[in-house]
Design a protein around this motif. Sequence first.
Motif, short mmCIF file in Angstrom:
data_model
loop_
_atom_site.label_atom_id
_atom_site.label_comp_id
_atom_site.label_asym_id
_atom_site.label_seq_id
_atom_site.Cartn_x
_atom_site.Cartn_y
_atom_site.Cartn_z
N ALA A 81 0.84 -1.21 0.00
CA ALA A 81 0.00 0.00 0.00
C ALA A 81 0.87 1.25 0.00
N ARG A 82 1.90 1.27 0.80
CA ARG A 82 2.78 2.44 0.90
C ARG A 82 3.45 2.75 -0.45
N ALA A 83 3.98 1.72 -1.10
CA ALA A 83 4.65 1.92 -2.39
C ALA A 83 3.65 2.38 -3.46
N ALA A 84 2.46 1.80 -3.44
CA ALA A 84 1.44 2.18 -4.43
C ALA A 84 0.97 3.61 -4.22
N ARG A 85 0.79 4.03 -2.99
CA ARG A 85 0.38 5.41 -2.72
C ARG A 85 1.48 6.39 -3.14
N THR A 86 2.72 6.00 -2.96
CA THR A 86 3.84 6.84 -3.41
C THR A 86 3.81 6.96 -4.93
N LEU A 87 3.62 5.83 -5.62
CA LEU A 87 3.53 5.86 -7.08
C LEU A 87 2.34 6.72 -7.51
N TRP A 88 1.20 6.59 -6.85
CA TRP A 88 0.01 7.37 -7.18
C TRP A 88 0.31 8.86 -7.07
N MET A 89 0.94 9.26 -5.98
CA MET A 89 1.26 10.69 -5.79
C MET A 89 2.25 11.16 -6.84
N ARG A 90 3.17 10.32 -7.24
CA ARG A 90 4.11 10.70 -8.30
C ARG A 90 3.39 10.91 -9.62
N ILE A 91 2.45 10.04 -9.92
CA ILE A 91 1.65 10.20 -11.16
C ILE A 91 0.84 11.48 -11.08
N MET A 92 0.20 11.72 -9.95
CA MET A 92 -0.67 12.89 -9.80
C MET A 92 0.10 14.20 -9.85
N THR A 93 1.37 14.18 -9.46
CA THR A 93 2.17 15.41 -9.45
C THR A 93 3.09 15.54 -10.65
N GLY A 94 2.99 14.61 -11.60
CA GLY A 94 3.80 14.69 -12.81
C GLY A 94 5.20 14.14 -12.66
N GLN A 95 5.48 13.44 -11.57
CA GLN A 95 6.81 12.88 -11.33
C GLN A 95 6.95 11.46 -11.87
N ALA A 96 5.86 10.88 -12.37
CA ALA A 96 5.89 9.53 -12.97
C ALA A 96 4.88 9.50 -14.10
N ARG A 97 5.13 8.63 -15.06
CA ARG A 97 4.21 8.44 -16.17
C ARG A 97 4.17 7.00 -16.61
#
Length: 97
Positions: A81-97
Motif C-alpha cells: 500500500a505504501r509503495a502504491a500510494r507513493t507511485l500514485w502521488m508521483r503520477i498525480m504530481t507529474g513525477q511519474a508516467r
Amino acid sequence: MSAPPSHFEYHGDHPARPHDRALRVRWQKSEDRCAKVRVREHTCMCLRPAYELCTAGGLWFVRRFTGKDLEIVVESAWMSARAARTLWMRIMTGQAR
C-alpha cells in the motif's frame, strides 16, 4: 430517485502533465489475478491517460487507461500500500508516467 452518474460523467482529479525527467512506470498487460478489485481513487476520465489506484488480494497497483474509448488497460506491478500510494502521488504530481 435519479440514477447515479456513470463512471464517465464524474469529473475527478486531473493528474499533472509529466515532467521531462518523470519516472517511467513499467506498465504491463492487465490480468484478472483476483475476483474482486477495489478502486480506491481515480482520475477524471475526460483526459487520456486515465488512472485508478486499486487494491486486491492484500496488494495495491495502479491501472492506466488509454485509447479512444479507454479500452487499452495496463497496470503497474502489484506492491505494498505504501509503495502504491507513493507511485500514485508521483503520477498525480507529474513525477511519474
